[in-house]
Design a protein around this motif. Structure first.
Motif, mmCIF file in Angstrom:
data_model
loop_
_atom_site.group_PDB
_atom_site.id
_atom_site.type_symbol
_atom_site.label_atom_id
_atom_site.label_comp_id
_atom_site.label_asym_id
_atom_site.label_seq_id
_atom_site.Cartn_x
_atom_site.Cartn_y
_atom_site.Cartn_z
ATOM 1 N N UNK A 102 -8.858 3.524 -9.286
ATOM 2 C CA UNK A 102 -7.747 3.649 -8.437
ATOM 3 C C UNK A 102 -7.774 2.530 -7.089
ATOM 4 N N UNK A 103 -8.965 2.096 -6.936
ATOM 5 C CA UNK A 103 -8.710 1.294 -5.623
ATOM 6 C C UNK A 103 -8.332 -0.132 -6.070
ATOM 7 N N UNK A 104 -8.305 -0.471 -7.308
ATOM 8 C CA UNK A 104 -8.041 -1.809 -7.647
ATOM 9 C C UNK A 104 -6.555 -1.883 -8.379
ATOM 10 N N UNK A 105 -6.017 -0.804 -8.590
ATOM 11 C CA UNK A 105 -4.644 -0.937 -9.154
ATOM 12 C C UNK A 105 -3.423 -1.802 -8.518
ATOM 13 N N UNK A 106 -3.747 -1.943 -7.420
ATOM 14 C CA UNK A 106 -2.629 -3.047 -6.884
ATOM 15 C C UNK A 106 -2.978 -4.501 -7.387
ATOM 16 N N UNK A 107 -3.815 -4.472 -7.910
ATOM 17 C CA UNK A 107 -4.029 -6.013 -8.559
ATOM 18 C C UNK A 107 -2.992 -6.191 -9.662
ATOM 19 N N UNK A 148 -3.333 -1.605 7.626
ATOM 20 C CA UNK A 148 -4.474 -2.253 8.244
ATOM 21 C C UNK A 148 -5.238 -3.109 7.228
ATOM 22 N N UNK A 149 -4.618 -3.526 6.273
ATOM 23 C CA UNK A 149 -5.256 -4.556 5.542
ATOM 24 C C UNK A 149 -5.136 -5.838 5.767
ATOM 25 N N UNK A 150 -4.218 -6.050 6.676
ATOM 26 C CA UNK A 150 -4.238 -7.742 7.272
ATOM 27 C C UNK A 150 -2.838 -8.286 6.800
ATOM 28 N N UNK A 151 -1.770 -7.423 6.484
ATOM 29 C CA UNK A 151 -0.550 -8.199 6.196
ATOM 30 C C UNK A 151 0.150 -9.076 7.533
ATOM 31 N N UNK A 152 0.480 -8.083 8.544
ATOM 32 C CA UNK A 152 0.581 -8.700 9.689
ATOM 33 C C UNK A 152 -0.087 -9.969 10.348
ATOM 34 N N UNK A 169 -6.158 -5.927 -1.084
ATOM 35 C CA UNK A 169 -7.002 -5.075 -1.347
ATOM 36 C C UNK A 169 -7.403 -3.991 -0.181
ATOM 37 N N UNK A 170 -7.697 -2.788 -0.714
ATOM 38 C CA UNK A 170 -8.006 -1.919 0.222
ATOM 39 C C UNK A 170 -9.276 -2.402 0.962
ATOM 40 N N UNK A 171 -9.611 -2.152 2.176
ATOM 41 C CA UNK A 171 -10.995 -2.476 2.956
ATOM 42 C C UNK A 171 -11.982 -1.637 2.709
ATOM 43 N N UNK A 172 -13.165 -2.123 1.994
ATOM 44 C CA UNK A 172 -14.102 -1.170 2.131
ATOM 45 C C UNK A 172 -15.311 -1.351 3.226
ATOM 46 N N UNK A 173 -16.141 -0.637 3.362
ATOM 47 C CA UNK A 173 -17.165 -0.562 4.499
ATOM 48 C C UNK A 173 -17.688 -2.129 4.997
ATOM 49 N N UNK A 206 11.032 -20.118 -1.292
ATOM 50 C CA UNK A 206 10.116 -19.015 -2.139
ATOM 51 C C UNK A 206 9.566 -18.124 -1.054
ATOM 52 N N UNK A 207 10.511 -16.880 -0.678
ATOM 53 C CA UNK A 207 10.000 -15.890 0.183
ATOM 54 C C UNK A 207 8.740 -15.023 -0.419
ATOM 55 N N UNK A 208 8.080 -14.264 0.511
ATOM 56 C CA UNK A 208 6.975 -13.593 -0.119
ATOM 57 C C UNK A 208 7.016 -11.979 0.213
ATOM 58 N N UNK A 209 6.460 -11.328 -0.532
ATOM 59 C CA UNK A 209 6.257 -10.018 -0.615
ATOM 60 C C UNK A 209 4.809 -9.617 -0.386
ATOM 61 N N UNK A 210 4.379 -9.025 0.420
ATOM 62 C CA UNK A 210 2.965 -8.566 0.709
ATOM 63 C C UNK A 210 2.802 -6.993 0.277
ATOM 64 N N UNK A 211 2.041 -6.512 -0.627
ATOM 65 C CA UNK A 211 1.889 -4.958 -0.644
ATOM 66 C C UNK A 211 0.545 -4.798 -0.369
ATOM 67 N N UNK A 212 0.245 -3.804 0.418
ATOM 68 C CA UNK A 212 -1.038 -3.375 0.756
ATOM 69 C C UNK A 212 -1.161 -2.265 1.756
ATOM 70 N N UNK A 213 -2.032 -1.644 1.698
ATOM 71 C CA UNK A 213 -2.021 -0.484 2.574
ATOM 72 C C UNK A 213 -2.114 -0.751 4.138
#
Length: 410
Positions: free
Chosen positions: A275-280, A119-123, A307-311, A110-117
């Motif tokens: 819009x910030x939570x649409x990736x869910x 700088x959100x921590x994928x790598x 998720x996008x990173x907030x302050x 089971x390979x994995x696909x990460x979707x995120x803006x």
């Protein structure tokens, strides 16, 4: 002189004249051939030890333990960390128990696909997992690959990089992790297949299919394009875990369009989605609409988002992880016998700037560098400064003078 010439290897018995090098010890000699054989024996023994360690570590690291370790380095992204922990545990459980049992059940990868803006921590997620499991790991940018026969890199060069990361240990490489970054950049432009060959997108996606699913691939160990006279190494990709990541910029619009497609009328919920939570709500259908072909999406059965990173999250990233930026800079100044501290408002200022420029966590270092460069330049030559406190006023004045501040806010 004659005694020296009559010396022989204490292991194989070859005379000095029969070998290129004979190294003398306290009570014996060894030739270069026996040294090479001894090195091969040690290398093989280390391979066996590595395999045993991997099995024991997986037995110990259950999904909860994996997530707990990820928590030490990565702030937030609870859903992604949980999904990754389960996926990695199941993958290596399958790896330790190869083949099908008597009941005929064979566990598939089971390979994995990460979707995120950005700088959100994928790598960072992929790097942390690879380090945790002590397996070979490599990162590759999907945009450099092309279909075989075109200018660019063959997709098989992914395996060359993994082999190099494993110190050319094929067995170890076949249990490694590959992080394929920027996979969204090879998305097909439009849903209609092109009549002509698509070198940069669909052709590359097609070339990746067999690699991801699992097959025997012959790769040049030193990299570069294949040619008939080149020495090749065969690598089985069935047990290599592929994790892909991408920002998929604009996919939120596709998600919104899909989930809002409903008849209007009495009882219809027309509330605007955040819009910030649409990736869910992301689904394989959205990734397909973005431009990845269905066959490639099928090779990534695990799809999750970051998720996008907030302050607040950015503020915590600055101080809480084991390798937090503030801890790193504090250590750097400590090596010059200077005590570095940040006040709370200064940290808020840094987090706010990262949000303003939409740089994510990756941008925090750039902002810190802009603020601290003058101090890091001057302090090593000064014997008088023993303490440096970064206040909001100090941070703002240094940032405003930097080149970074001249960039257009995203």
């Amino acid at each position: 002189m004659s005694k020296k010439n009559n010396s022989s290897c204490s292991f194989c018995g070859k005379k000095r004249d029969d070998v290129s090098m004979l190294i003398a010890g306290i009570e014996g000699h060894i030739c270069e051939n026996c040294i090479e054989q001894a090195n091969d024996i040690i290398t093989q023994d280390q391979k066996t030890t590595k395999n045993i360690d991997l099995e024991e570590e997986i037995k110990f690291l259950k999904p909860i333990e994996i997530k707990n370790r990820l928590d030490e380095y990565i702030i937030g992204q609870e859903d992604a960390k949980k999904i990754l922990s389960v996926a990695v545990y199941n993958h290596y459980k399958r790896l330790i128990n190869p083949g099908s049992d008597s009941d005929g059940i064979e566990l598939e990868k089971s390979n994995i696909l990460l979707v995120g803006r950005t700088g959100t921590g994928k790598t960072l997620l992929a790097k942390t997992i690879a380090k945790m499991l002590n397996v070979p790991f490599t990162i590759a940018d999907a945009t450099v690959f092309t279909q075989a026969g075109y200018v660019g890199e063959d997709v098989e060069s992914l395996l060359t990089r993994l082999l190099q990361a494993a110190d050319y240990d094929v067995e170890a490489a076949q249990k490694g992790i590959v992080f394929l970054d920027e996979i969204d950049k090879i998305g097909r432009k439009g849903d209609s297949p092109s009549i002509t060959r698509d070198v940069t997108s669909e052709g590359t996606q097609q070339a990746l299919l067999k690699l991801l699913e699992g097959t025997d691939v012959r790769v040049p160990p030193q990299g570069g394009r294949k040619h008939p006279d080149q020495k090749m190494v065969e690598i089985d990709t069935r047990n290599i875990l592929f994790i892909s990541g991408g920002a998929f910029d604009g996919i939120e619009k596709l998600i919104e369009r899909r989930i809002k497609t409903q008849p209007l009328g009495f009882g219809a919920d027309n509330t605007d989605l955040d819009e910030e939570n649409l990736l869910e709500y992301i689904s394989p259908q959205d990734v397909k609409s973005f431009g990845l072909i269905p066959e490639l999406i099928g090779r990534f059965p695990i799809l999750t988002h970051l998720n996008p990173l907030d302050k607040d999250a950015l503020r915590r990233i600055l101080t809480e992880p084991k390798n937090a930026l503030v801890k790193q800079y504090t250590k750097l100044f400590e090596l010059d016998n200077v005590q570095l501290t940040f006040d709370k408002k200064a940290l808020d200022f840094i987090a706010n700037k990262a949000i303003d420029y939409k740089l994510g966590a990756r941008g925090l270092r750039s902002i810190c560098e802009a603020i601290l460069t003058d101090a890091m330049f001057e302090i090593p030559s000064s014997t008088e400064i023993k303490k440096l406190k970064i206040t909001e006023a100090y941070a703002k004045s240094k940032f405003d003078k930097s080149k970074l501040s001249k960039l257009k806010v995203a």
